[in-house]
Enzyme design. Structure first.
Site, PDB file in Angstrom:
ATOM      1  N   CYS A  31      10.279   8.785 -18.723  1.00  0.00           N
ATOM      2  CA  CYS A  31       9.812  10.154 -18.482  1.00  0.00           C
ATOM      3  C   CYS A  31      10.508  11.174 -19.378  1.00  0.00           C
ATOM      4  CB  CYS A  31      10.001  10.518 -17.010  1.00  0.00           C
ATOM      5  SG  CYS A  31      11.651  10.177 -16.382  1.00  0.00           S
TER       6      CYS A  31
ATOM      7  N   GLY B  48       0.798  -1.212   0.000  1.00  0.00           N
ATOM      8  CA  GLY B  48       0.000   0.000   0.000  1.00  0.00           C
ATOM      9  C   GLY B  48       0.832   1.264   0.000  1.00  0.00           C
TER      10      GLY B  48
ATOM     11  N   GLU C 229      12.459  13.683  -9.456  1.00  0.00           N
ATOM     12  CA  GLU C 229      12.458  13.581 -10.906  1.00  0.00           C
ATOM     13  C   GLU C 229      11.094  13.054 -11.317  1.00  0.00           C
ATOM     14  OE1 GLU C 229      13.893  10.563 -13.526  1.00  0.00           O
ATOM     15  OE2 GLU C 229      15.389  11.937 -14.326  1.00  0.00           O
TER      16      GLU C 229
ATOM     17  N   GLY D 273       5.003   4.498   2.592  1.00  0.00           N
ATOM     18  CA  GLY D 273       5.563   5.544   1.750  1.00  0.00           C
ATOM     19  C   GLY D 273       5.241   6.924   2.266  1.00  0.00           C
TER      20      GLY D 273
ATOM     21  N   GLU E  76       0.848   3.479   2.998  1.00  0.00           N
ATOM     22  CA  GLU E  76       1.019   4.024   4.338  1.00  0.00           C
ATOM     23  C   GLU E  76       2.494   4.205   4.698  1.00  0.00           C
ATOM     24  OE1 GLU E  76      -0.758   3.221   8.861  1.00  0.00           O
ATOM     25  OE2 GLU E  76      -1.235   1.865   7.213  1.00  0.00           O
TER      26      GLU E  76
END
Length: 487
Positions: free
Chosen positions: A292, A217, A259, A221, A219
Site C-alpha cells: 500500500c 466469509g 491503515e 468480520g 459475517e
C-alpha cells in the site's frame, strides 16, 4: 489443517464454510478446511471480553506482560523457517527476493523492539501547566497528570500481502498495552496466523488473551467491527473495506486504527534521474507491487520522458518473473485470479484515457495457471488517468511528466490517498523543500526507515491512526486526565 481457530486457549475446528487456500504460483488449492462460523467468532469475542474484565492480563505489571510476550516472540522465531515456507506458499512472495526480509525477519525484530519501546514509556505523564495555573482560585496547589490504561478488547484484522507482519502489527501493541485481542487473518492467507496459536501455547498466555479466528466469509468480520464487547478495531487493508468498518463501528463509538490504500508519488528532481530505473524496478519487485505504501506514480521532468521511457522499459523487461519458490525469481505472482483481472482492467482503462503501455501490460501466458502479471510501465498524459487515481495493487507503475517542481507537488497531492511519498534529489535542501510540501502520512527523502520506533499511517482516504512507534502504542490505550489538589 485440523483447526481453524484459537479460542480461550483451545484449538477449535471450524463449523462454517470451507477455506480453500490457493498457491498463487500455480493456481492450485493446496489446503482445505472448514472455517469458523459466526457463532464461533462470537465466542472468541466473549472469551476476550472475559479475559480482559478478569484482569488476568491487564492487571499484570508491564514487565510481566513483556516477559510473557518475549517467550511468545521466541517461540515464533524458532519457527521462522516454517513461517517462511508458509508465506511463500500462501502469499506467493518470492523466497529469495529482498522483500522476504519484510515478511518474516523484520516483523520478528520489530516484535521484540515493540516490547522495549513500551517499557520505556511512562504510565503517567505530567501536563505542562503554566506556573500561574498550578494554584487554583481556592488557593490549592494542583497537579495535572495524563494516565494511560488499556482500552479493552481489540479486534485485529490483517492483510494478505504481508500476512505475518500485519498480524504482528496488531498482536504486539495490543497485548503489551494490556488489552486482549481477537485476530482475523485474510481468508486468502490464513495459515501463517495459526502459528500464533502455537506460540501462545508455548508462552503460556492466559486463556482469552489472544484469540484467532479464520473464516471463509464476512459475517464474523462484520461482528468483530460491530459487537458491543469490542472496544477497538485495528485493520490493515483496502480503503473500501475500511469505509465499511467505520460504518459498522460507529454505533458503538469504537476506537479505530485503519491503515488503508495508497497511491504514493515518487518525485524525481532533475539531478536524480539516475535513480528512476532502480526505483521503478523496486516497486514491481516489491511483492509484485502489492504494497500500500509503494510509490506507483513516477513524476519526472516532461522533457526527460522521451529519453527515460525506453530505458525504463528495458530495465523492467529484465525482471525475472516466476514461481515464488524458484531460486532466480525476482517477481512472483499476485494473490489471486481476481487481482490479475484488476491489473488488466486498469491497463485497459489507462489506454482508453490516452495512456500508452511502455512495458508489460498483460498476463504472461508462458507461466501456466499461476496468478502472474507482467511488470508494467504506463506512460500517462496526466494525473487524471484512472491508473493514476486508483490503487491497483499489482506490478503496474505510471510515469507522468511535470513542467516544474510546483507542478510535480500539485500532482502528487492531487489524490484522495495520502499514505506515503518519496522525493529523490542529490540537492538535499531542494529535495527537502519538495518533501515538506507533500501531504502524506510518511514522506521519504532519498531513503526510508523500517523500524518499530518510527510510526506510519495515512491521511485522507489512506486511513486514521498510526502503527508502530510511540503513537502506534498509545492508540491502544485510553487517556484520562488525573487532576490532584493539595489541602
Amino acid at each position: 489443517m485440523d483447526f481453524a481457530g484459537f479460542i480461550h486457549g483451545e484449538r477449535v475446528a471450524g463449523k462454517g464454510a470451507e477455506i480453500a487456500v490457493e498457491d498463487p504460483s500455480t493456481g492450485e488449492v493446496f489446503e482445505r478446511f472448514p472455517g469458523l462460523d459466526a457463532a464461533q467468532v462470537a465466542s472468541a469475542i466473549a472469551s476476550a471480553r472475559s479475559a480482559y474484565d478478569s484482569g488476568v492480563w491487564s492487571d499484570l505489571p508491564a514487565k510481566d506482560r513483556a516477559a510473557a510476550l518475549g517467550k511468545f516472540v521466541a517461540a515464533l522465531a524458532a519457527q521462522r523457517e516454517r513461517i517462511t515456507d508458509i508465506v511463500v506458499r500462501e502469499a506467493g512472495c518470492p523466497r529469495h527476493s529482498g522483500v522476504m526480509m519484510a515478511q518474516v525477519l523484520a516483523p520478528l525484530k520489530h516484535a521484540g523492539d515493540t516490547l522495549k519501546l513500551f517499557l520505556s514509556l511512562p504510565e503517567t505523564e505530567e501536563n505542562p501547566l503554566p506556573l500561574d495555573e498550578r494554584i487554583n482560585p481556592m488557593g490549592q496547589v494542583v497537579q495535572s497528570l495524563r494516565r494511560y490504561t488499556p482500552i479493552g478488547v481489540v479486534a485485529g484484522i490483517a492483510a494478505y500481502n504481508f500476512p505475518f507482519y500485519t498480524a504482528l502489527w496488531k498482536i504486539m501493541p495490543a497485548l503489551i498495552t494490556g488489552n486482549t485481542l481477537v485476530l482475523r487473518p485474510s481468508p486468502l492467507t490464513p495459515l501463517s496466523a495459526l502459528v500464533f496459536a502455537e506460540a501462545a501455547e508455548a508462552a503460556g498466555l492466559p486463556p482469552g488473551v489472544l484469540n484467532i479466528v479464520v473464516e471463509a466469509g464476512l459475517e464474523g468480520g462484520k461482528l468483530m467491527s460491530s459487537h458491543a464487547d469490542v472496544d477497538m478495531v485495528a485493520f490493515t487493508g483496502s480503503t473500501a473495506v475500511g469505509e465499511q468498518i467505520m460504518v459498522q463501528a460507529a454505533p458503538t463509538m469504537k476506537r479505530l486504527q485503519l491503515e488503508l490504500g495508497g497511491k504514493s508519488a515518487q518525485v524525481f528532481l532533475p539531478d536524480a534521474l539516475d535513480q528512476v530505473l532502480p526505483n521503478v524496478m523496486g516497486v514491481c519487485m516489491a511483492h509484485a507491487g502489492q504494497g500500500c505504501a509503494l510509490g506507483t506514480r513516477i513524476f519526472i521532468p516532461e522533457e526527460s520522458k522521451a529519453e527515460l521511457l525506453p530505458q525504463i522499459a528495458g530495465a523492467v523487461a529484465s525482471i525475472r518473473v516466476g514461481p515464488a519458490d524458484a531460486a532466480d525469481t525476482q517477481m512472483g505472482p499476485v494473490i489471486s485470479r481476481a487481482q490479475v483481472a484488476r491489473c488488466e482492467h486498469y491497463v485497459k482503462a489507462a489506454l482508453e484515457q490516452g495512456g500508452t503501455v511502455v512495458a508489460g501490460g498483460a498476463r504472461p501466458e508462458w507461466l501456466g495457471d499461476g496468478f502472474f502479471f507482467q511488470p508494467t510501465v504506463l506512460d500517462l498524459p496526466d494525473n487524471s488517468n484512472p491508473a493514476a487515481r486508483d490503487e491497483i495493487f499489482g506490478p503496474v507503475v505510471s510515469v507522468i511528466g511535470y513542467r516544474d517542481l510546483d507542478h510535480a507537488v500539485a500532482m502528487a497531492n492531487d489524490s484522495r490517498f495520502g499514505l506515503s511519498g518519496y522525493v529523490h534529489g542529490k540537492d538535499r535542501k531542494a529535495a527537502l523543500d519538495v518533501a515538506l510540501k507533500i501531504k502524506s502520512g510518511t514522506v521519504n527523502v532519498n531513503a526510508g526507515v523500517m523500524s518499530a520506533y518510527a510510526s506510519s499511517g495515512g491521511q485522507r482516504m489512506s486511513g486514521i491512526g498510526r502503527e508502530r512507534g510511540i503513537e502506534g502504542l498509545r492508540i491502544y490505550q485510553q487517556l484520562s486526565c488525573l487532576n490532584i489538589g493539595g489541602v
